[in-house]
Design an enzyme around this catalytic site. Structure first.
Site, PDB file in Angstrom:
ATOM      1  CB  CYS A 126      -0.956   0.021   1.193  1.00 42.48           C
ATOM      2  SG  CYS A 126      -1.901  -1.499   1.326  1.00 42.48           S
ATOM      3  CB  CYS A 155     -13.096  -3.285   7.259  1.00 46.41           C
ATOM      4  SG  CYS A 155     -13.103  -4.287   8.750  1.00 46.41           S
ATOM      5  CE  LYS A 195     -15.755   2.009   6.389  1.00 49.51           C
ATOM      6  NZ  LYS A 195     -16.623   2.100   5.191  1.00 49.51           N
ATOM      7  CG  HIS A 253      -6.758   0.951   0.141  1.00 47.32           C
ATOM      8  ND1 HIS A 253      -5.680   1.700  -0.260  1.00 47.32           N
ATOM      9  CD2 HIS A 253      -6.240  -0.133   0.780  1.00 47.32           C
ATOM     10  CE1 HIS A 253      -4.572   1.097   0.111  1.00 47.32           C
ATOM     11  NE2 HIS A 253      -4.862  -0.014   0.744  1.00 47.32           N
TER      12      HIS A 253
END
Lengths: 392, 474
Positions: free
Chosen positions: A83, A208, A333, A337
């Site tokens: 990431c 998540c 969020k 992503h």
């Protein structure tokens, strides 16, 4: 060692809408992000002297970038660091420009995750040297290990702990509603978050981040010629990357309540930028893959005292109208992503904020902004911290 | 001829039990009493035999073991030796002679007899025999109710004997009563009346009578008689014909708690008998299957290996009732399920598995420079950075504590949630692994765990084995 501070500038950026881009391929998103950046910088493809492509699962060689954009036979490197990929691509591009070898370069991060049909990431592979003699691993499961330990360490009951985390989710969802390119643009209430289905205990659905498609791009040049391109370039103050030796998994010295790589990358970035007090940062985009991650980032980057981020969350310190707004565009969020694009999407928001172009999300008079990306699980992470500013 | 006898024993019963009433609820019909043991989704005959072998060798220096025999009708492979894997997992040296015995319900005692021959001839000083079975009856069948999963391990040697083998006798009998061909997943059986009267009763009575005559003994010479687990009425009939007193002499077949554990059945009952026996007691074992093996044992000593040695008694007490019958169907792969929307792991690499053979035994390394213990073994010390200056360090028999954990509902798992943990060992080192045989509510930071050898996966047409932890319950 020298510093990158004030040696390179960002003079153009682009970012696609993030989300379930069913009707857009990887190539489509590359074209959109790059062309927005070209237009923003007043350049075209033939002005690009070298390029850096960040992608984890959506391409391999530099050809993934060259083919759709028809970049003709220039040097293109493919970068991958989970990431932290996009920020690492930015690092590499920036060093090339700072060296004086190139004047105008393109950095682009892209990920197409929704074609797979999987729930969650294509893999949460641990490194067991091809034996797969390892534990079951998903990203939520890996980060839940931090949540259970954080609660236990700092004496938070499950209810108290989940409540703090829920406030972070609510904040980011609110910011997402002000973000036209975000994947999710709806409010959620504290109750909704607290009662959501558990994904990996104690993390629920709204703790998540999901998976999204998207791409973001930047045009980098030397600081001393940046004003040839625009009157409001954004200057890079620090480019740090901390890669841990995965010792958290084999050594009792790792406590699962902080991320060592974030701590070190943060300290190095502040030092590189000449920042003495972390509160000099006006606004930040951080890696909220899970609410617990954002909570511990506040502590690791020196904004809340160790173990006491709860107080700041409850005070609204990190809200859009707070002292240090974090994830003003909704974060991972809500903006989404697409793994290798995120670091550049974060930069895009800070670029706009520092130029006064963030519209309803605008932070008052920002001077210095920070982006933080974390690849891999706690215990075995790769973290990038980038600091940018609108003045030399 | 060396004297030969049993020098140690151990057992393993799976943590999970399915009540027979719950099976009857699923299908209708009258329930039988009690529970049957159900091997977990991550267990098979190999892992259960390994657990029994570990139990049997608690407190024993394993380098003294010359041979390891594995006996089962349900080995995980038709072509790949189970005994070799067990020997590797418990860290035996490569010059150990490993053998698999299979295909008959009496293979457990067959392997005991072979071990006894090896020791009494002087060919071996110490042989570890492990027997395990996980046999599957058709859904909605009698076997589904009566079969159970389990394992036993018995060590034979010429010193430190706890029970001498005074004699043995064996009949073979070519007979079609219970069988499973190479095309079958399920156990088949002929109808009960023929099976038990012409099969079991005839053969056992003949073999035991011949054995008693051979050694000039009578039924009254024995404190305990150990039979395979079969219906009580049949045992009563055999007992009567051989003049045993079912109430005083018959060893509990574990039907109510475990069920018929196939080739492990008589072995598990033998371990239970040894646990309860006093010095001087005589035990007769009549193990039926394609004939009957008869063993005559005389107890000469008691065994005490501390708290962590469980045997039958200890493992009977460590149990959890399965909440429903569907879990059993799922764990035995008897129903087709939709694949979760998650990618599979790729298949493991054989060269990689071979390079990690120490990892199969959960052996890590201790840095000789700074004494830091680490798993997996490293080339460069995580603490002091020294290269290639390590010694082996085994984690398999150590107790750890859960440092942190998660309950993962996203992961594809046969018994959700997947529970994973960072396990910290008081003497040093941390291992990240799954927690098994555990309800999520039992897990907290600080919970003590023991390591257990389990089956992780079947990918690439082979099984992948490694370790997990489970809460300490002894």
């Amino acid at each position: 060692m020298e510093s990158i501070k004030n040696r390179v500038a960002i003079v153009g950026m682009g970012c696609t809408k993030f989300g379930e881009n069913w009707d857009k391929s990887t190539k489509d998103m590359i074209v959109e992000a790059a062309y927005e950046a070209f237009q923003d910088a007043g350049v075209s493809a033939k002005d690009i002297q070298a390029a850096w492509l960040g992608t984890v699962w959506s391409g391999d060689t530099g050809q993934t970038l060259a083919e759709p954009l028809k970049l003709r036979y220039i040097p293109i490197s493919r970068v991958e660091n989970q990431c932290a990929t996009a920020s690492d691509a930015l690092r590499n591009a920036s060093f090339a420009v700072a060296s004086g070898v190139y004047d105008v370069v393109l950095v682009l991060g892209v990920e197409k995750l929704k074609d797979s049909g999987w729930s969650g990431l294509p893999s949460a592979k641990l490194d067991s040297d091809n034996t797969y003699r390892e534990r079951t691993s998903t990203a939520p499961g890996n980060f839940a290990l931090m949540a259970t330990r954080y609660f236990a360490n700092y004496g938070l009951s499950v209810e108290e702990g989940k409540r703090v985390l829920a406030q972070i989710a609510v904040k980011n969802h609110h910011n997402g509603t002000l973000s036209p390119k975000a994947h999710f643009q709806r409010e959620v209430t504290l109750e909704q978050v607290l009662h959501a289905a558990i994904v990996a205990w104690p993390l629920g659905l709204f703790d998540c981040c999901g998976v999204s498609d998207g791409a973001a791009a930047a045009i980098i040049t030397r600081a001393d010629i940046a004003k040839d391109f625009r009157c409001d370039p954004i200057y890079i103050k620090a480019l740090q990357l901390s890669v841990g030796p995965r010792e958290g998994f084999i050594s009792q010295s790792y406590d699962f309540t902080h991320v060592e790589e974030t701590l070190r990358a943060g300290k190095a970035a502040y030092a590189e930028a000449g920042i003495k007090n972390p509160h000099e940062i006006s606004t930040a985009e951080v890696h909220d893959c899970f609410t617990i991650t954002e909570l511990t980032i506040y502590e690791d980057l020196g904004w809340s005292p160790r173990g006491q981020a709860k107080q700041d969350v409850e005070l609204g310190t990190y809200a859009l109208n707070g002292e240090l707004p974090v994830n003003t565009d909704g974060g991972l969020k809500c903006f989404g992503h697409p793994v290798a694009a995120s670091g550049l999407r974060m930069l895009y928001e800070e670029y706009k904020q520092l130029q006064g172009k963030a519209g309803p999300r605008q932070v008052k008079n920002p001077k210095l902004a920070l982006t933080h990306s974390m690849g891999g699980p706690p215990g075995a992470a790769v973290v990038s911290v980038v600091i940018v500013g609108n003045e030399l | 001829m060396e004297t030969v006898g049993i020098t140690s024993y151990g057992a393993y019963i799976p943590y999970y039990r399915l009540s027979r009433a719950e099976i009857a609820r699923a299908w209708g019909g009258a329930p039988l009493p009690g529970e049957r043991s159900v091997a977990s989704y991550d267990e098979d005959s190999l892992t259960m035999a390994t657990a029994a072998a570990i139990d049997c060798t608690t407190g024993i220096d394993r380098s003294s073991i010359d041979r390891l025999y594995f006996s089962s009708t349900s080995a995980p492979y038709k072509e790949k030796q189970t005994a070799a894997m067990i020997a590797a997992a418990i860290g035996l040296s490569s010059d150990t002679l490993t053998m698999d015995f299979s295909n008959s319900l009496r293979c457990g005692t067959d392997s005991i007899l072979a071990a006894a021959d090896a020791v009494s001839s002087g060919a071996a000083a110490s042989v570890l025999v492990c027997t395990a079975d996980i046999r599957i009856g058709y859904p909605n069948s009698q076997e589904e109710m009566t079969l159970g999963d389990g394992a036993a391990a018995i060590m034979l040697g010429n010193t430190g004997i706890l029970a001498t083998i005074e004699g043995y006798h064996s009949h073979f009998d070519e007979f079609l009563d219970v069988w499973r061909s190479d095309r079958d997943l399920f156990v088949h059986s002929w109808e009960d009346r023929f099976r038990f009267t012409e099969g079991y009763t005839r053969v056992v009575v003949q073999a035991v009578s011949a054995a008693l005559k051979k050694y000039d003994m009578t039924a009254q010479d024995f404190s305990r008689i150990v039979f395979n687990s079969i219906p009580a009425r049949q045992l009563g009939s055999v007992g009567n014909q051989l003049s045993f007193d079912p109430k005083k002499q018959l060893q509990d077949t574990l039907f109510n708690e475990v069920g018929n554990a196939g080739s492990a059945s008589a072995m598990m009952s033998l371990v239970a008998a040894l646990e309860e026996a006093k010095e001087g007691d005589r035990i007769l074992v009549a193990n039926y299957g394609d004939g009957c093996d008869v063993l005559i044992l005389r107890v000469t000593g008691q065994m005490d290996r501390g708290k962590s040695w469980r045997g039958i008694k200890g493992y009977l007490a460590e149990k959890q009732i399965l909440p429903n019958y569907q879990k059993y169907l799922r764990w035995r792969n008897l129903i087709q399920l939709q694949h979760a929307a998650r990618p599979n792991n790729p298949r493991p690499s054989s060269p990689a598995l071979w390079r990690d053979r120490k990892g199969l035994a959960l052996i890590g390394a201790r840095c000789k420079r700074c004494a830091t213990v680490q798993y997996p073994a490293q080339r460069v010390c995580v603490s002091c950075g020294t290269k290639d200056d390590f010694e082996d360090y085994s984690f398999a028999n150590r107790l750890g504590k859960i440092y942190t954990y998660s309950h993962d509902n996203l992961a594809m798992h046969p018994n959700p949630p997947a529970i994973t943990a960072a396990v910290d060992f008081p003497e040093g080192g941390r291992i990240m692994c799954d927690v098994t045989d555990c309800d999520p509510r039992e897990v907290e930071a600080g919970v003590a765990v023991e390591m257990t050898f389990r089956r992780l996966d079947y990918i690439g047409d082979f099984y992948n084995y490694w370790w997990k932890c489970r809460p300490v319950r002894f």
